[in-house]
Design an enzyme around this catalytic site. Sequence first.
Site, PDB file in Angstrom:
ATOM      1  N   GLY A 163      49.525  95.099 127.807  1.00 11.27           N
ATOM      2  CA  GLY A 163      48.703  94.474 128.850  1.00 11.27           C
ATOM      3  C   GLY A 163      47.263  94.965 128.773  1.00 11.27           C
ATOM      4  N   SER A 164      47.096  96.262 128.682  1.00 10.57           N
ATOM      5  CA  SER A 164      45.761  96.852 128.628  1.00 10.57           C
ATOM      6  C   SER A 164      45.001  96.392 127.389  1.00 10.57           C
ATOM      7  CB  SER A 164      45.866  98.381 128.614  1.00 10.57           C
ATOM      8  OG  SER A 164      46.582  98.817 129.722  1.00 10.57           O
ATOM      9  N   SER A 207      52.081 104.420 125.098  1.00  4.58           N
ATOM     10  CA  SER A 207      53.274 103.804 125.698  1.00  4.58           C
ATOM     11  C   SER A 207      54.484 104.666 125.382  1.00  4.58           C
ATOM     12  CB  SER A 207      53.475 102.399 125.127  1.00  4.58           C
ATOM     13  OG  SER A 207      54.762 101.932 125.434  1.00  4.58           O
ATOM     14  N   ILE A 208      55.252 105.043 126.390  1.00  5.39           N
ATOM     15  CA  ILE A 208      56.405 105.909 126.106  1.00  5.39           C
ATOM     16  C   ILE A 208      57.539 105.136 125.434  1.00  5.39           C
ATOM     17  CG2 ILE A 208      55.852 107.442 128.049  1.00  5.39           C
ATOM     18  CD1 ILE A 208      58.458 106.304 129.370  1.00  5.39           C
ATOM     19  N   ASP A 209      57.480 103.804 125.507  1.00  2.00           N
ATOM     20  CA  ASP A 209      58.611 102.985 125.037  1.00  2.00           C
ATOM     21  C   ASP A 209      58.623 102.720 123.528  1.00  2.00           C
ATOM     22  OD1 ASP A 209      59.408 102.727 127.639  1.00  2.00           O
ATOM     23  OD2 ASP A 209      58.401 100.824 127.965  1.00  2.00           O
ATOM     24  N   ARG A 244      84.077 115.217 131.158  1.00  2.00           N
ATOM     25  CA  ARG A 244      83.619 114.054 131.908  1.00  2.00           C
ATOM     26  C   ARG A 244      82.918 113.025 131.014  1.00  2.00           C
ATOM     27  NH1 ARG A 244      81.353 117.567 136.804  1.00  2.00           N
ATOM     28  NH2 ARG A 244      83.130 117.363 138.179  1.00  2.00           N
ATOM     29  N   MET A 251      64.377 104.902 130.186  1.00  2.00           N
ATOM     30  CA  MET A 251      63.375 103.840 130.333  1.00  2.00           C
ATOM     31  C   MET A 251      63.405 102.885 129.138  1.00  2.00           C
ATOM     32  SD  MET A 251      60.120 105.501 132.254  1.00  2.00           S
ATOM     33  CE  MET A 251      60.208 105.832 134.011  1.00  2.00           C
ATOM     34  N   GLY A 252      62.780 101.744 129.294  1.00  2.00           N
ATOM     35  CA  GLY A 252      62.758 100.730 128.239  1.00  2.00           C
ATOM     36  C   GLY A 252      63.166  99.380 128.801  1.00  2.00           C
ATOM     37  N   GLU A 308      66.971 100.678 130.637  1.00  2.00           N
ATOM     38  CA  GLU A 308      66.879 100.040 131.960  1.00  2.00           C
ATOM     39  C   GLU A 308      66.863  98.513 131.853  1.00  2.00           C
ATOM     40  OE1 GLU A 308      63.230 101.139 133.962  1.00  2.00           O
ATOM     41  OE2 GLU A 308      62.116 101.029 132.091  1.00  2.00           O
TER      42      GLU A 308
HETATM   43  P1  ADP Z   1      50.331  98.084 130.076  1.00  2.86           P
HETATM   44  O1  ADP Z   1      48.990  98.262 129.472  1.00  2.86           O
HETATM   45  O2  ADP Z   1      51.062  99.399 130.213  1.00  2.86           O
HETATM   46  O3  ADP Z   1      51.141  97.012 129.371  1.00  2.86           O
HETATM   47  P2  ADP Z   1      49.785  96.260 132.316  1.00  2.86           P
HETATM   48  O4  ADP Z   1      50.435  95.097 131.661  1.00  2.86           O
HETATM   49  O5  ADP Z   1      50.055  96.491 133.749  1.00  2.86           O
HETATM   50  O6  ADP Z   1      50.134  97.658 131.606  1.00  2.86           O
HETATM   51  O7  ADP Z   1      48.201  96.094 132.115  1.00  2.86           O
HETATM   52  C1  ADP Z   1      47.324  97.100 132.577  1.00  2.86           C
HETATM   53  C2  ADP Z   1      46.067  96.454 133.079  1.00  2.86           C
HETATM   54  O8  ADP Z   1      45.424  95.729 132.021  1.00  2.86           O
HETATM   55  C3  ADP Z   1      46.242  95.428 134.188  1.00  2.86           C
HETATM   56  O9  ADP Z   1      46.349  96.009 135.455  1.00  2.86           O
HETATM   57  C4  ADP Z   1      44.959  94.619 134.078  1.00  2.86           C
HETATM   58  O10 ADP Z   1      43.888  95.281 134.716  1.00  2.86           O
HETATM   59  C5  ADP Z   1      44.697  94.636 132.563  1.00  2.86           C
HETATM   60  N1  ADP Z   1      45.180  93.374 131.969  1.00  2.86           N
HETATM   61  C6  ADP Z   1      46.428  93.062 131.578  1.00  2.86           C
HETATM   62  N2  ADP Z   1      46.497  91.795 131.114  1.00  2.86           N
HETATM   63  C7  ADP Z   1      45.254  91.271 131.225  1.00  2.86           C
HETATM   64  C8  ADP Z   1      44.660  90.001 130.936  1.00  2.86           C
HETATM   65  N3  ADP Z   1      45.371  88.988 130.418  1.00  2.86           N
HETATM   66  N4  ADP Z   1      43.346  89.843 131.183  1.00  2.86           N
HETATM   67  C9  ADP Z   1      42.599  90.829 131.704  1.00  2.86           C
HETATM   68  N5  ADP Z   1      43.115  92.052 132.006  1.00  2.86           N
HETATM   69  C10 ADP Z   1      44.407  92.279 131.775  1.00  2.86           C
END
Ligand code: ADP
Length: 424
Positions: A163-164, A207-209, A244, A251-252, A308
């Site tokens: 996501g980030s 990412s821990i996964d 037992r 997690m995952g 999970e």
């Molecule tokens: P991760 O990076 O662990 O996968 P998230 O999916 O929650 O975590 O994304 C973290 C942050 O990245 C979000 O809260 C948001 O601020 C930003 N982000 C994620 N997807 C998008 C997107 N499509 N456009 C803009 N910012 C995004």
Amino acid sequence: MKIAILTSGGDSAGMNAVVRSIVKAGILKGCEMWVVREGYEGLVQGNTEAATSVNDQVKSDDQQPVLQQEGVHPDKQLLHNLRFGDGELLKDGTTEFVGGRTLKGRYIVRVGWDDVRGWFSQGGTLIGTARSMTFKTIEGRTAAAFNLIKEGIDALVVCGGDGSLTGADVFRREWPDLVRSLKDQSRITDKQAEQHAHLKVVGLVGSIDNDMCLTDLTIGAPTALQRICEAIDNINSTAYSHSRAFVIEVMGRDCGWLALMAGVAGGADFIFIPERPPSAQPWEDEMCAEIGRHRKLNKRKTIVIVAEGAHDLDLNPIRAEYIKDVLTERLGLDTRVTTLGHTQRGGRPCALDRILPTLQGVEAVDALIESTTETPSYMIGLHENKVVRVPLMEAVAMTRSVATAVKEKNFDKALELRGAEFKE
Ligand code: ADP
């Protein structure tokens, strides 16, 4: 070049080592280094006017002596002022810092060599992480662009999950439009618009996964695995003593790497992962046959590991409590459930989660220095023990397609994608 670093999404061990490595590598290559607190939310919030008097804030909040040095950048000085005790700095990592003091109104902070000293051994992320809904909006990203330009920053390192990294790529692609709109609104000058025509971006995977494609390992996954193994060792001894069965949830949500590797390292009898559900329906028969066979061979303990996000062939969730009931009722085993939860995330990074971020941080700075408008945003990965650059969006797209394949019950494809890295 002025480089800013942020950590975003779920925290992972090794994120501090990333920040340390990038700050130090950047300084060695002649760059000015900044950190952004609280992930993308910090970019959106930026530095407000109150920020100019942060030293006053520290002075009034606290009786600790305030270091005042001529020529020291105020942000750097602030970090010095906040460091006392046994080198503990920015302890909480969310909104409050040491002693409950907050860097009010200041999210984008310049840092120096000493500010990140010793960070490689600290768990979590000392600069904070957050999930920012505002950054997902165009208004939020416009504010973020303005705040970066205001500080003269022209390069961004993001350490987080898919996501980030998607957010980082969106931001970079949109950057010229954001700059144009800020110029049209007269919020930045023509000269600033010209100087900041291009944003350089690089991503590192925290990412821990271990759920990102096109890299063999993500930062934080080895430490999480280590924590799980230690927990299984502890459970093993009590399980053996009482003969037992234990069902251990790890997690995952979309990725079974932790469950699979923990199962191999901890001697599990049965493992449930999202990418490969039990091959037969009902799966209860398969599991009981296998565990029953182990018991007939005089095995005194039973360990079942469930990710999970585990489910059956029809995508019905497989829950630890239900597995416990099956083992109790069908095999008569005295069964307990242990959910490891957030103990998997926290704690000191293992050696690999210090070494990998250090090597990848150096590569990230090189990638930024060599970045042009023609080059893609890179993600720094690991392939066959070598640190590599891969196109960020290719890695993210491939990772997303694993989740899609699972949703479509195309488990063979999901497994192939997980293992298909670097195949032509
Ligand atoms: P991760 O990076 O662990 O996968 P998230 O999916 O929650 O975590 O994304 C973290 C942050 O990245 C979000 O809260 C948001 O601020 C930003 N982000 C994620 N997807 C998008 C997107 N499509 N456009 C803009 N910012 C995004």
